[in-house]
Design an enzyme around this catalytic site. Structure first.
Site, PDB file in Angstrom:
ATOM      1  N   LYS A  78      28.173  43.130  33.873  1.00 58.28           N
ATOM      2  CA  LYS A  78      29.663  42.572  33.918  1.00 58.28           C
ATOM      3  C   LYS A  78      30.497  43.796  33.705  1.00 58.28           C
ATOM      4  O   LYS A  78      30.393  44.484  32.686  1.00 58.28           O
ATOM      5  CB  LYS A  78      29.838  41.449  33.064  1.00 58.28           C
ATOM      6  CG  LYS A  78      31.428  41.053  33.311  1.00 58.28           C
ATOM      7  CD  LYS A  78      31.674  40.233  32.192  1.00 58.28           C
ATOM      8  CE  LYS A  78      32.396  41.107  31.213  1.00 58.28           C
ATOM      9  NZ  LYS A  78      33.564  41.743  31.734  1.00 58.28           N
ATOM     10  N   GLU A 129      26.795  49.054  21.391  1.00 61.28           N
ATOM     11  CA  GLU A 129      27.591  50.525  21.167  1.00 61.28           C
ATOM     12  C   GLU A 129      29.051  50.049  20.967  1.00 61.28           C
ATOM     13  O   GLU A 129      29.599  49.567  21.871  1.00 61.28           O
ATOM     14  CB  GLU A 129      27.183  51.267  22.460  1.00 61.28           C
ATOM     15  CG  GLU A 129      25.725  51.609  22.494  1.00 61.28           C
ATOM     16  CD  GLU A 129      25.222  52.629  21.664  1.00 61.28           C
ATOM     17  OE1 GLU A 129      25.939  53.102  20.956  1.00 61.28           O
ATOM     18  OE2 GLU A 129      24.323  52.751  21.381  1.00 61.28           O
ATOM     19  N   CYS A 157      34.625  56.775  22.869  1.00 60.03           N
ATOM     20  CA  CYS A 157      34.142  56.134  21.603  1.00 60.03           C
ATOM     21  C   CYS A 157      34.033  57.084  20.582  1.00 60.03           C
ATOM     22  O   CYS A 157      34.027  56.898  19.366  1.00 60.03           O
ATOM     23  CB  CYS A 157      32.859  55.256  21.925  1.00 60.03           C
ATOM     24  SG  CYS A 157      31.706  56.007  22.753  1.00 60.03           S
ATOM     25  N   GLU A 163      40.699  52.334  14.636  1.00 58.46           N
ATOM     26  CA  GLU A 163      40.408  53.033  16.002  1.00 58.46           C
ATOM     27  C   GLU A 163      41.496  52.899  16.988  1.00 58.46           C
ATOM     28  O   GLU A 163      41.954  51.842  17.151  1.00 58.46           O
ATOM     29  CB  GLU A 163      39.138  52.575  16.551  1.00 58.46           C
ATOM     30  CG  GLU A 163      38.684  53.260  18.020  1.00 58.46           C
ATOM     31  CD  GLU A 163      37.685  52.874  18.498  1.00 58.46           C
ATOM     32  OE1 GLU A 163      37.481  51.623  18.694  1.00 58.46           O
ATOM     33  OE2 GLU A 163      36.812  53.422  19.332  1.00 58.46           O
TER      34      GLU A 163
END
Ligand code: NAD
Length: 487
Positions: free
Chosen positions: A173, A247, A281, A379
């Site tokens: 996806k 992840e 990331c 973040e």
């Protein structure tokens, strides 16, 4: 407007619904995308399940699977400039980066193509003289792969490559933001000659994601995205006890000691936080710098931030493109303003530019006196650097590890012994010493804590998509003795 299609069971089709994709540089709709619903997802998973058992795939030798992956790698390499232009158009990631990254994606497929027939079982020196016992490594089944908007071709290669090498089938996806390159990539999968249903690619948001992760025929969920979504996924996986690899995000420390080469450190820090406009990331979003060189390093970074070429992402000279979505730009700006209110000192950027597109300038916040400001703890996934100061190595390590994340970390020092002490002490899945943001197909990658679990890259990633079958074979023709004694 360009019109994209999804790829299910070897067929291209429209999704149950459609949505417009915006060009982040202009904010204007430029393409129409399929929006998968639960029915589309169910068709894709069932196709993958059939393909998993079909001799057209299940009967291939590992070498033949590898050949298909080599062919896919060649097609990706050949199409890299076109795929890069698409990713740049649909996500705003600058062409300098997408061009280089997608060319490297082909190497990831090559690595796993070569690995396909090196995934070995084992023979056990068992403690019973009349038995042969060996282990078969078998593919785990249907893999649900879910990726976020940044680097979709790269983040899917680290899932598709090992999963296909191991013999699994995949429903991938794409993110609802910037899915164009993956939907185009489906054409390459088709041309490479994978049997229908082995790879299925669709796009859609949380609704499609939920349908996929809760599907009872999914054996393994390979997810890249944020920790909040990961919690939903773990709950969904609990229903079917499917395996997961996660992840997730990071708040990675970039530690600079006063003996470091400050010019190198400044360049690496720019790569660490402003590359991909901070939507990475592994962004080294917390600079932790020794007080004695705090101003010297900061002056270099402020000069570089102010000189960075902000512009439309499809020009080679552009260094900072737009963020992928207006939502993301607004969130980043809100955290920056809240951090300033909490005592962080703005040293560069911090102002949303006039004009169209979802731009945000490279921003530096000195948080030496505001170590709990939201820009230090959350973040941002944007071009925002928070700076903290330390005097001793012990303080540096404490600050670096003072986060629930544990993805990447960087250390700049010329002292070999100090570098080793930091490597031992840093709580992160990756430590870069006197460099930052290097990756390779051969090197495992991943984190712990809120940064996730499992590793992508390297041999271990392919083993992650296998399950071990233990085979017992009795080599005696004598009758089986006393059936009531376990032996
Ligand atoms: P996100 O978690 O919001 O979305 C990621 C994907 O999950 C999208 O495809 C989305 O449609 C899907 N999704 C959303 N809700 C879902 C649900 N309930 N069930 C199943 N799927 C669902 O992440 P994002 O905001 O798009 O991406 C940014 C995040 O990704 C950041 O935290 C970043 O650090 C992380 N990231 C991690 C890595 C890594 O390798 N560790 C790499 C890139 C990005």
């Amino acid at each position: 407007m360009e019109r994209f299609q999804q790829y299910i069971d070897g067929q291209f089709s429209d999704g149950a619904g459609r949505f417009d994709s915006l060009d982040p540089a202009t904010g204007q709709a430029w393409a129409s995308m399929p929006d998968a619903n639960a029915g589309d997802v169910d068709r894709a998973v069932r196709a993958a399940d059939r393909a998993f058992r079909d001799p057209a795939w299940a009967g291939l030798t590992a070498t033949a699977r590898g050949r298909l992956l080599f062919r896919l790698a060649d097609l990706v390499a050949e199409a890299a400039p076109r795929l890069a232009a698409l990713e740049t158009r649909d996500t705003g990631k600058i062409i300098r980066e997408t061009g280089a990254q997608i060319a490297y994606v082909a190497d990831y497929y090559r690595y796993y193509a070569g690995l396909a027939d090196k995934i070995e079982g084992a023979h056990l020196p068992i403690d019973k003289p009349d038995m042969e016992v060996w282990l078969r490594r078998e593919p785990v089944g249907v893999v649900a792969a879910i990726v976020p908007w940044n680097s979709q071709l790269f983040l899917s290669a680290v899932k598709l490559g090992p999963a296909l090498a191991a013999g699994c089938t995949v429903v991938l996806k794409a993110s609802e933001d910037g899915p164009a390159p993956l939907l185009k990539f489906a054409r390459l999968v088709d041309r490479a000659g994978f049997p229908p249903g082995v790879v299925n690619i669709l796009t859609g948001g949380p609704q499609a994601g939920r349908a996929l992760t809760s599907h009872p025929l999914v054996a393994h969920i390979a997810f890249t995205g944020g920790p909040d979504t990961a919690r939903h996924i773990l709950r969904a996986s609990a229903e079917n006890l499917s395996r997961t690899s996660l992840e997730l995000g990071g708040k990675s420390p970039f530690v600079v000691f006063d003996d470091a080469d400050l010019d190198s450190a400044a360049n690496a820090q720019v790569a660490g936080i402003f590359a991909a406009t901070g939507q990475s990331c592994v962004a080294g979003s917390r600079l932790i710098v020794q007080a004695s060189v705090h101003e010297a390093l900061l002056a270099r970074l402020v000069a570089k931030a102010n000189a960075a070429a902000i512009g439309v992402p499809d020009r080679m000279e552009t260094e900072i493109g737009p963020l992928c979505t207006a939502r993301q730009r607004d969130r980043i700006d809100r955290i920056v303003q809240d951090s300033i209110a909490a005592g962080a000192v703005l040293r560069a950027g911090g102002v949303v530019p006039e004009g169209p597109g979802f731009f945000y300038p490279p921003t530096i916040l000195d948080c030496s006196d505001a170590p709990d400001a939201p820009c230090v703890t959350q973040e941002l996934f944007g071009p925002v650097l928070s700076v903290l100061s330390f005097d001793t190595e012990e303080q540096a390590l404490h600050l670096a590890n003072d986060t629930p994340f544990g993805l990447a970390s960087g250390v700049f020092t010329r002292s070999l012994t100090r570098a080793h002490r930091m490597i031992r002490g840093l709580r992160a899945g990756v430590v870069w010493v006197n460099t930052y943001r290097a990756v390779s197909p051969m090197a495992p990658f991943g984190g712990h804590g809120l940064s996730g679990q499992g590793r992508e890259g390297g041999l271990a990633a392919a083993l992650d998509y296998t399950t071990v079958k233990t085979v017992w074979l009795r080599v005696s023709d004598d009758p089986i003795p006393d059936p009531f004694i376990m032996r």
